[in-house]
Every structure is written in C-alpha cells, then in structure tokens.
Design a protein around this motif. Structure first.
Motif, PDB file in Angstrom:
ATOM      1  N   GLU A 126      -8.725   4.665  -6.213  1.00 43.05           N
ATOM      2  CA  GLU A 126      -9.351   4.296  -4.935  1.00 43.05           C
ATOM      3  C   GLU A 126      -8.533   4.786  -3.742  1.00 43.05           C
ATOM      4  O   GLU A 126      -9.082   5.048  -2.677  1.00 43.05           O
ATOM      5  CB  GLU A 126      -9.540   2.788  -4.858  1.00 43.05           C
ATOM      6  CG  GLU A 126     -10.586   2.267  -5.836  1.00 43.05           C
ATOM      7  CD  GLU A 126     -10.516   0.758  -6.052  1.00 43.05           C
ATOM      8  OE1 GLU A 126      -9.676   0.080  -5.412  1.00 43.05           O
ATOM      9  OE2 GLU A 126     -11.296   0.264  -6.890  1.00 43.05           O
ATOM     10  N   TYR A 133      -5.837  -1.940 -13.896  1.00 39.95           N
ATOM     11  CA  TYR A 133      -6.061  -2.396 -12.520  1.00 39.95           C
ATOM     12  C   TYR A 133      -5.366  -1.470 -11.521  1.00 39.95           C
ATOM     13  O   TYR A 133      -5.977  -1.042 -10.538  1.00 39.95           O
ATOM     14  CB  TYR A 133      -5.553  -3.835 -12.347  1.00 39.95           C
ATOM     15  CG  TYR A 133      -5.553  -4.286 -10.906  1.00 39.95           C
ATOM     16  CD1 TYR A 133      -6.730  -4.693 -10.294  1.00 39.95           C
ATOM     17  CD2 TYR A 133      -4.386  -4.262 -10.147  1.00 39.95           C
ATOM     18  CE1 TYR A 133      -6.746  -5.083  -8.959  1.00 39.95           C
ATOM     19  CE2 TYR A 133      -4.392  -4.650  -8.818  1.00 39.95           C
ATOM     20  CZ  TYR A 133      -5.562  -5.058  -8.227  1.00 39.95           C
ATOM     21  OH  TYR A 133      -5.575  -5.430  -6.905  1.00 39.95           O
ATOM     22  N   TRP A 134      -4.102  -1.130 -11.772  1.00 40.29           N
ATOM     23  CA  TRP A 134      -3.353  -0.311 -10.819  1.00 40.29           C
ATOM     24  C   TRP A 134      -3.764   1.159 -10.872  1.00 40.29           C
ATOM     25  O   TRP A 134      -3.723   1.850  -9.857  1.00 40.29           O
ATOM     26  CB  TRP A 134      -1.847  -0.502 -10.990  1.00 40.29           C
ATOM     27  CG  TRP A 134      -1.455  -1.850 -10.457  1.00 40.29           C
ATOM     28  CD1 TRP A 134      -1.243  -2.992 -11.169  1.00 40.29           C
ATOM     29  CD2 TRP A 134      -1.327  -2.212  -9.078  1.00 40.29           C
ATOM     30  NE1 TRP A 134      -0.968  -4.035 -10.317  1.00 40.29           N
ATOM     31  CE2 TRP A 134      -1.010  -3.590  -9.020  1.00 40.29           C
ATOM     32  CE3 TRP A 134      -1.432  -1.518  -7.881  1.00 40.29           C
ATOM     33  CZ2 TRP A 134      -0.799  -4.264  -7.830  1.00 40.29           C
ATOM     34  CZ3 TRP A 134      -1.221  -2.190  -6.681  1.00 40.29           C
ATOM     35  CH2 TRP A 134      -0.911  -3.541  -6.673  1.00 40.29           C
ATOM     36  N   GLU A 179       0.803  -1.226   0.000  1.00 43.14           N
ATOM     37  CA  GLU A 179       0.000   0.000   0.000  1.00 43.14           C
ATOM     38  C   GLU A 179       0.835   1.275   0.000  1.00 43.14           C
ATOM     39  O   GLU A 179       0.373   2.331   0.448  1.00 43.14           O
ATOM     40  CB  GLU A 179      -1.002   0.017   1.171  1.00 43.14           C
ATOM     41  CG  GLU A 179      -1.938  -1.178   1.193  1.00 43.14           C
ATOM     42  CD  GLU A 179      -2.791  -1.318  -0.063  1.00 43.14           C
ATOM     43  OE1 GLU A 179      -3.263  -0.294  -0.586  1.00 43.14           O
ATOM     44  OE2 GLU A 179      -2.971  -2.463  -0.511  1.00 43.14           O
ATOM     45  N   ILE A 234       1.872   2.590  -5.907  1.00 44.34           N
ATOM     46  CA  ILE A 234       0.612   2.238  -6.569  1.00 44.34           C
ATOM     47  C   ILE A 234       0.421   3.116  -7.806  1.00 44.34           C
ATOM     48  O   ILE A 234       0.094   2.619  -8.891  1.00 44.34           O
ATOM     49  CB  ILE A 234      -0.581   2.379  -5.601  1.00 44.34           C
ATOM     50  CG1 ILE A 234      -0.495   1.325  -4.494  1.00 44.34           C
ATOM     51  CG2 ILE A 234      -1.910   2.271  -6.341  1.00 44.34           C
ATOM     52  CD1 ILE A 234      -1.473   1.534  -3.357  1.00 44.34           C
ATOM     53  N   ARG A 263      -6.687   1.109  -8.616  1.00 49.45           N
ATOM     54  CA  ARG A 263      -6.222   1.094  -7.221  1.00 49.45           C
ATOM     55  C   ARG A 263      -5.733   2.482  -6.806  1.00 49.45           C
ATOM     56  O   ARG A 263      -5.983   2.932  -5.692  1.00 49.45           O
ATOM     57  CB  ARG A 263      -5.076   0.080  -7.034  1.00 49.45           C
ATOM     58  CG  ARG A 263      -5.435  -1.373  -7.146  1.00 49.45           C
ATOM     59  CD  ARG A 263      -5.916  -1.991  -5.846  1.00 49.45           C
ATOM     60  NE  ARG A 263      -5.120  -1.705  -4.681  1.00 49.45           N
ATOM     61  CZ  ARG A 263      -4.095  -2.441  -4.243  1.00 49.45           C
ATOM     62  NH1 ARG A 263      -3.736  -3.529  -4.883  1.00 49.45           N
ATOM     63  NH2 ARG A 263      -3.441  -2.103  -3.152  1.00 49.45           N
TER      64      ARG A 263
END
Length: 161
Positions: free
Chosen positions: A135, A128-129, A105, A110, A132
C-alpha cells in the motif's frame, strides 16, 4: 521537521564539503536535532566523514531513537538484525525497533518489518506488514505475499496476490 543545521549539512554533502557538513551535524546535535544525531550515528556506522566506530554509532542511534527518530529506530533495528561488535544478533529487538519506526510510516522499516516477521515465523504479522508495504508503494510486496501464502499452502490467497 529538519533543523537548519541538518539542511545545511546535507547541502554541504551534495557539494562534497564533508568537514563543513560534520560541523553542521555537530551544531545540530547541540540543539537536540534528531536528524543530525542520527546522521552522526550513520557517519560512525559507515565510516563516512568519521572513522568507523560501532559503539559511537550505536550511542548516537540510541539517543536519536529515544527522541523519536524513526530513521534511528530503523538503524538500531538493522544493527540488532545482523549483530556487530557492540550488540548481539537479536531478532526480537530488531523487530521491536523496526516496528517503532514502521508505526511512524518509515518506508524502509515497513518493508523490513514484514521480512523480519517472516524470518521469525510470525506469518500473519508478516502478511500484514507486506500488505502495508504494498500500500505504501512497494510493488514487489505483492509477489512476496503470494509466495508466503503459497508456502503456507493457501493457494486461494496466493492466487489473489
């Protein structure tokens, strides 16, 4: 968790007492504090407090990364991404180190991992990343996702973002 030495060093830096900060980083290194070890790598990498030395920076980053420091893993990734006098540019290793940091994390990792996957044309992983990253609070990632989908001629997904 930071050791007392790392915390004391950071306070010294805030007060521009750099030599005392260095002494605390070195004490922290003696007890295996990964934050102090990574900080020493940073000092050598940037020529901050210590004379710039990419070999020593790499060695400290490797040591801290092997002890689980996500920040050091990210720093190694950055070295491999650009290459320097010690390591050759290697996108595969940059991705591998960045992914280790991202899995812990590490926010910067990220964000960066999505970019690295895009550069390596692994678009599903990049999306996908980027998601992330979005988010985790990187609002710009939504624009990057939309742009990536648009470049892939996937207008419906691009419009969603």
């Amino acid at each position: 968790m930071n050791s007392i030495y790392y915390d004391l060093a950071e306070k010294c830096i805030a007060q521009a007492n750099f030599q005392e900060a260095l002494a605390y980083y070195l004490k922290g290194e003696e007890i295996g504090d990964v934050n102090c070890i990574n900080a020493l790598g940073y000092c050598y990498d940037e020529g901050f407090i210590l004379k710039k030395d990419e070999q020593k920076a790499f060695t400290y980053y490797q040591k801290a990364a092997s002890l689980g420091s996500a920040k050091a893993q990210y720093n190694l990734s950055m070295m491999y991404e650009s290459g320097n006098s010690v390591v050759s540019k290697d996108l595969t290793l940059a991705i591998a180190w960045c992914k280790q940091a991202a899995m812990q994390e590490e926010f910067n990792a990220i964000k960066r991992l999505a970019y690295l996957y895009k550069e390596d044309e692994q678009f599903d992983e990049a999306i996908y990343w980027y998601q992330r990253s979005y988010e985790a609070g990187n609002s710009v990632a939504s624009i990057l996702i939309a742009k990536l989908y648009d470049n892939m001629d996937d207008v419906s997904h691009a419009y969603h973002w």
